[in-house]
Design an enzyme around this catalytic site. Structure first.
Site, mmCIF file in Angstrom:
data_model
loop_
_atom_site.group_PDB
_atom_site.id
_atom_site.type_symbol
_atom_site.label_atom_id
_atom_site.label_comp_id
_atom_site.label_asym_id
_atom_site.label_seq_id
_atom_site.Cartn_x
_atom_site.Cartn_y
_atom_site.Cartn_z
ATOM 1 C CB THR A 1 -25.699 -34.887 -25.239
ATOM 2 O OG1 THR A 1 -26.009 -34.462 -23.905
ATOM 3 C CG2 THR A 1 -24.681 -36.152 -25.321
ATOM 4 C CG HIS B 1 -19.725 -53.272 -29.587
ATOM 5 N ND1 HIS B 1 -19.151 -53.764 -30.713
ATOM 6 C CD2 HIS B 1 -18.756 -53.150 -28.822
ATOM 7 C CE1 HIS B 1 -17.977 -53.792 -30.794
ATOM 8 N NE2 HIS B 1 -17.548 -53.316 -29.263
#
Length: 203
Positions: free
Chosen positions: A123, A175
């Site tokens: 993006t 994560h």
């Protein structure tokens, strides 16, 4: 996006990239910076496959294909058309495919296939003057790359000050799937390919 923000523990790392050689390639090949980024990311994903993955319940699954989505702003909101098998396409083919997808996106004519199957998303908010931001992962993917604007700034090269076109890349990652070190190694590789675009074989 709400589900992603609530369920995936996001972490974001940022690196500054020297765009000198990418600028030269952009001018010589008449391709966009996004085209170059897509090729650099695809090559880095091939070498760091954990970033090209998804978390399916409790299992990490590596995608076999490298399909890169590019966020496009339209009058009806944000859409993410997907370029499939980027690692098997040359730079010019990536450029023409992306141009076609952007045109279709803004005309509201994207097919279901052109909107599905993404394994990683890029993006870019540089055209709006944004330098650094924290993108939200596009599920079911594991990571997303945010691209800032190119800024001419003084940098130290061989203990001397030079003015160079610099750009920030921000990688947000899940994560649960990726730890900080592998994420940093992946982003380092993207940086390396952008700064040395001659390493992008099959241009």
């Amino acid at each position: 996006m709400t589900l992603s923000a609530k369920t995936a523990p996001h972490s974001t790392i940022t690196m500054e990239v020297d765009m000198t050689n990418a600028t030269r390639l952009h001018e010589e090949k008449q391709v966009s910076y996004t085209d170059i980024l897509i090729k650099a990311v695809a090559k880095a994903l091939a070498e760091h496959s954990i970033v090209n993955s998804t978390l399916d319940r409790e299992q990490i699954k590596i995608f076999e294909d490298i399909n890169i989505g590019v966020a496009v702003t339209t009058e009806k909101g944000l859409v993410v058309p997907v370029i499939h098998n980027v690692d098997k396409k040359g730079l010019k083919e990536v450029a023409s495919t992306l141009d076609d997808l952007i045109e279709k996106a803004r005309a509201g004519k994207l097919s279901k296939e052109e909107l599905s199957g993404g394994t990683f998303t890029i993006t870019n908010l540089g055209m709006f003057g944004v330098e650094i931001f924290t993108p939200i992962i596009n599920p079911p993917e594991t990571a997303i790359l945010g691209v800032g604007k190119i800024v001419e700034k003084p940098v130290v090269v061989n203990k001397e000050i030079a003015v160079k076109p610099m750009m920030y890349l921000s990688l947000s990652y899940d994560h649960r799937v990726i730890d900080g070190a592998p994420a940093a190694q992946f982003l380092q590789k993207v940086k390396q390919y952008i700064e040395n675009p001659h390493l992008l074989t099959y241009l």
